[in-house]
Design a protein around this motif. Structure first.
Motif, PDB file in Angstrom:
ATOM      1  N   ASP A  90       0.851  -1.198   0.000  1.00 45.25           N
ATOM      2  CA  ASP A  90       0.000   0.000   0.000  1.00 45.25           C
ATOM      3  C   ASP A  90       0.887   1.248   0.000  1.00 45.25           C
ATOM      4  N   PRO A  91       0.876   2.063  -1.075  1.00 49.79           N
ATOM      5  CA  PRO A  91       1.777   3.223  -1.153  1.00 49.79           C
ATOM      6  C   PRO A  91       1.489   4.275  -0.081  1.00 49.79           C
ATOM      7  N   VAL A  92       0.228   4.430   0.302  1.00 48.15           N
ATOM      8  CA  VAL A  92      -0.126   5.418   1.324  1.00 48.15           C
ATOM      9  C   VAL A  92       0.453   5.002   2.671  1.00 48.15           C
ATOM     10  N   LEU A  93       0.267   3.728   3.006  1.00 48.87           N
ATOM     11  CA  LEU A  93       0.795   3.217   4.273  1.00 48.87           C
ATOM     12  C   LEU A  93       2.324   3.211   4.267  1.00 48.87           C
ATOM     13  N   GLU A  94       2.917   2.892   3.133  1.00 51.32           N
ATOM     14  CA  GLU A  94       4.376   2.898   3.032  1.00 51.32           C
ATOM     15  C   GLU A  94       4.928   4.307   3.238  1.00 51.32           C
ATOM     16  N   LYS A  95       4.247   5.312   2.700  1.00 48.94           N
ATOM     17  CA  LYS A  95       4.696   6.698   2.890  1.00 48.94           C
ATOM     18  C   LYS A  95       4.634   7.086   4.356  1.00 48.94           C
ATOM     19  N   LYS A  96       3.578   6.642   5.064  1.00 50.99           N
ATOM     20  CA  LYS A  96       3.474   6.938   6.494  1.00 50.99           C
ATOM     21  C   LYS A  96       4.627   6.306   7.268  1.00 50.99           C
ATOM     22  N   MET A  97       5.001   5.094   6.869  1.00 54.16           N
ATOM     23  CA  MET A  97       6.086   4.408   7.566  1.00 54.16           C
ATOM     24  C   MET A  97       7.430   5.101   7.312  1.00 54.16           C
ATOM     25  N   THR A  98       7.686   5.488   6.068  1.00 54.11           N
ATOM     26  CA  THR A  98       8.954   6.167   5.764  1.00 54.11           C
ATOM     27  C   THR A  98       9.012   7.540   6.442  1.00 54.11           C
ATOM     28  N   THR A  99       7.856   8.177   6.598  1.00 49.76           N
ATOM     29  CA  THR A  99       7.814   9.461   7.312  1.00 49.76           C
ATOM     30  C   THR A  99       8.094   9.256   8.799  1.00 49.76           C
ATOM     31  N   PHE A 100       7.486   8.222   9.387  1.00 52.00           N
ATOM     32  CA  PHE A 100       7.681   7.949  10.807  1.00 52.00           C
ATOM     33  C   PHE A 100       9.128   7.566  11.101  1.00 52.00           C
ATOM     34  N   PHE A 101       9.712   6.673  10.266  1.00 56.03           N
ATOM     35  CA  PHE A 101      11.066   6.200  10.519  1.00 56.03           C
ATOM     36  C   PHE A 101      12.142   7.078   9.867  1.00 56.03           C
ATOM     37  N   LYS A 118      19.589 -11.550  10.633  1.00 56.57           N
ATOM     38  CA  LYS A 118      19.388 -10.373  11.469  1.00 56.57           C
ATOM     39  C   LYS A 118      18.329  -9.489  10.825  1.00 56.57           C
ATOM     40  N   ILE A 119      17.502  -8.893  11.671  1.00 59.58           N
ATOM     41  CA  ILE A 119      16.486  -7.946  11.219  1.00 59.58           C
ATOM     42  C   ILE A 119      16.664  -6.659  12.014  1.00 59.58           C
ATOM     43  N   ALA A 120      16.674  -5.541  11.319  1.00 58.42           N
ATOM     44  CA  ALA A 120      16.871  -4.247  11.975  1.00 58.42           C
ATOM     45  C   ALA A 120      15.708  -3.321  11.639  1.00 58.42           C
ATOM     46  N   LEU A 121      15.076  -2.775  12.679  1.00 61.96           N
ATOM     47  CA  LEU A 121      14.009  -1.795  12.521  1.00 61.96           C
ATOM     48  C   LEU A 121      14.547  -0.441  12.969  1.00 61.96           C
ATOM     49  N   ALA A 122      14.442   0.546  12.106  1.00 62.73           N
ATOM     50  CA  ALA A 122      15.020   1.864  12.387  1.00 62.73           C
ATOM     51  C   ALA A 122      14.260   2.570  13.513  1.00 62.73           C
ATOM     52  N   LYS A 123      14.888   3.601  14.084  1.00 62.51           N
ATOM     53  CA  LYS A 123      14.207   4.407  15.096  1.00 62.51           C
ATOM     54  C   LYS A 123      13.128   5.247  14.431  1.00 62.51           C
ATOM     55  N   GLY A 124      12.071   5.536  15.190  1.00 59.83           N
ATOM     56  CA  GLY A 124      10.965   6.302  14.628  1.00 59.83           C
ATOM     57  C   GLY A 124      10.527   7.427  15.537  1.00 59.83           C
ATOM     58  N   GLU A 125       9.839   8.405  14.933  1.00 56.54           N
ATOM     59  CA  GLU A 125       9.379   9.558  15.714  1.00 56.54           C
ATOM     60  C   GLU A 125       8.131  10.150  15.082  1.00 56.54           C
ATOM     61  N   PHE A 126       7.153  10.460  15.943  1.00 51.55           N
ATOM     62  CA  PHE A 126       5.932  11.136  15.497  1.00 51.55           C
ATOM     63  C   PHE A 126       5.587  12.205  16.525  1.00 51.55           C
ATOM     64  N   ILE A 127       5.341  13.412  16.044  1.00 55.66           N
ATOM     65  CA  ILE A 127       5.015  14.520  16.942  1.00 55.66           C
ATOM     66  C   ILE A 127       3.847  15.307  16.342  1.00 55.66           C
ATOM     67  N   SER A 128       2.834  15.524  17.185  1.00 57.87           N
ATOM     68  CA  SER A 128       1.730  16.402  16.809  1.00 57.87           C
ATOM     69  C   SER A 128       1.389  17.263  18.021  1.00 57.87           C
ATOM     70  N   LYS A 129       0.341  18.087  17.912  1.00 54.51           N
ATOM     71  CA  LYS A 129      -0.025  18.952  19.029  1.00 54.51           C
ATOM     72  C   LYS A 129      -0.457  18.153  20.255  1.00 54.51           C
ATOM     73  N   ALA A 130      -1.108  17.024  20.022  1.00 58.48           N
ATOM     74  CA  ALA A 130      -1.649  16.258  21.142  1.00 58.48           C
ATOM     75  C   ALA A 130      -0.861  14.997  21.460  1.00 58.48           C
ATOM     76  N   GLU A 131      -0.004  14.569  20.530  1.00 55.31           N
ATOM     77  CA  GLU A 131       0.646  13.276  20.701  1.00 55.31           C
ATOM     78  C   GLU A 131       2.144  13.363  20.405  1.00 55.31           C
ATOM     79  N   ARG A 132       2.872  12.468  21.043  1.00 58.64           N
ATOM     80  CA  ARG A 132       4.307  12.309  20.781  1.00 58.64           C
ATOM     81  C   ARG A 132       4.650  10.840  20.973  1.00 58.64           C
ATOM     82  N   PHE A 133       5.420  10.300  20.029  1.00 55.96           N
ATOM     83  CA  PHE A 133       5.748   8.876  20.101  1.00 55.96           C
ATOM     84  C   PHE A 133       7.140   8.669  19.510  1.00 55.96           C
TER      85      PHE A 133
END
Length: 402
Positions: free
Chosen positions: A97-108, A129-144
């Motif tokens: 899914d290109p929309v979901l993939e874009k969200k993942m690349t934005t987060f990571f 070995k499997i490596a998952l990159a660090k991720g970040e999401f910030i909005s007015k109400a949420e941070r992850f």
């Protein structure tokens, strides 16, 4: 000189033969693993496999069923290198899914947010070995925020046994006034497939430095978490034995702090078919009760070696051992659980802090226990020592009629 040349040519031929054999082996093993992995929840499809002498390229699609949602589809591109003794796979993973993939690349903040590498050698060993990159999401109400996660694994195809190791520094975030965090999680597990079956013996060790959840002024926190356990199928493949050893160094629930919490539990001779039926019935209360009654009717040994906690009111300490013999009908267990008394032998030792009887939520029940002699006041503790033997119940040295 001629002997040296002959030796070199022989070595060269052996190496080329090894490379060719590894290339054929890699293709065969990849297809075998795909066929073995397919089930009702996960489907793997090999779209293409372009093989040359020294390398190959594979394209694969994975579909994961999600309840109430469209399947999650993952596209995997593998670059495969052939060596004389092993094949090396570097896998690049993306969502279909290109929309979901874009969200993942934005987060990571990375195109290759999930990368894996795998080796297959001539001895039938697979590792990766499997490596998952660090991720970040910030909005007015949420941070992850999530730290990088690394997983390594190994599997022997011939012996049908393997192990994996997960290392994760954790995550933290907040939603409005609620904050949460996980710090330093590690998990090691090993498993072996039982001969001539799909059954698996396994062991695990999970350690978490801290879990924390804070909402308004209330804080829920656990520190020094260690969870260990194992499960082993009997030789006749009719029953299963399990060991559980869980420790939490500190559990904080608002102003109340519990220290050195420990549970050591052994469950033996559980009927495997009945236990499988119980696990598959957990979402239906009626079916779950029936399956549990059937499981108990077939007998089991329960050994609670340790139940301990240093509570705000004092120490809680308990041990329980029960041997439930097979023979009672499962419908009798459901209609009248007390029928198990004639089929059970066991001992219970319990020590509770006397101050616990002053608590409003449980104090009334403990006071009844004191008045009836079920609980004995002993050195600022409420003690229960009981045994059940062939239908005879003894509580604190007194035989009670049943």
């Amino acid at each position: 000189m001629k002997k040296l040349i002959i030796v070199l040519v022989a070595i060269f031929c052996v190496l080329l033969s090894g490379i060719y054999f590894v290339g054929e082996m890699a293709k065969t093993e990849i297809q075998k693993e795909i066929n073995k992995s397919n089930n009702s929840l996960l489907t793997m499809e090999l779209l293409s496999y372009q093989k040359s002498f020294f390398s190959a390229k594979a394209e694969m699609k994975i579909s994961i069923d999600l309840e109430g949602q469209a399947p999650l589809q993952v596209f995997v591109h593998s670059d495969i290198s052939h060596y004389p003794y092993k094949a090396l796979l570097v896998n690049h993973i993306n969502l279909v899914d290109p929309v979901l993939e874009k969200k993942m690349t934005t987060f990571f903040k990375a195109k290759d947010w999930l990368v894996s590498q795998e080796e297959i050698n001539l001895l039938g060993n697979m590792s990766g070995k499997i490596a998952l990159a660090k991720g970040e999401f910030i909005s007015k109400a949420e941070r992850f925020n999530t730290a990088p996660l690394n997983l390594s694994y190994e599997y022997n195809v011939d012996e049908k046994q393997g192990a994996f190791d997960i290392d994760w520094a954790g995550m933290d975030g907040n939603i409005y006034d609620e904050t949460f965090s996980v710090k330093d999680l590690s998990l090691q597990a090993a498993f072996t497939q039982v001969d001539n079956s799909d059954l698996i013996d396994y062991q695990y060790n999970l350690e978490v430095d801290q879990l924390e959840f804070v909402k308004a002024l209330h804080r829920l926190s656990m520190k020094g978490i260690v969870l260990e356990g194992e499960s082993k199928i009997s030789t006749d493949q009719l029953t299963v034995n399990s060991e559980t050893n869980w420790k939490v160094e500190e559990f904080e629930n608002g102003p109340e702090v519990f220290l050195n919490n420990h549970i050591d539990l052994s469950l033996s001779e559980l009927n495997l078919i009945a236990l499988t039926k119980l696990k598959s019935s957990l979402e239906d209360t009626t079916l779950m009760r029936q399956a549990f009654g059937h499981l108990v009717s077939l007998g089991a040994i329960i050994d609670l070696k340790t139940l301990y906690s240093e509570t705000p009111w004092g120490e809680v300490n308990s041990q329980l051992k029960m041997n439930i013999q097979a023979g009672v009908a499962s419908d009798e267990v459901l209609s009248n659980p007390l029928v198990l008394i004639d089929y059970t032998n066991g001992e219970l030792n319990l020590s509770l802090p006397k101050k616990l009887s002053e608590q409003s939520d449980i104090g009334g029940l403990l006071q009844v226990g004191i008045l009836t002699g079920v609980l004995k006041d002993q050195n600022e503790a409420l003690v229960l020592e009981s045994s059940l033997d062939r239908g005879e119940l003894t509580v604190n040295g007194n035989v009670l009629p049943l």
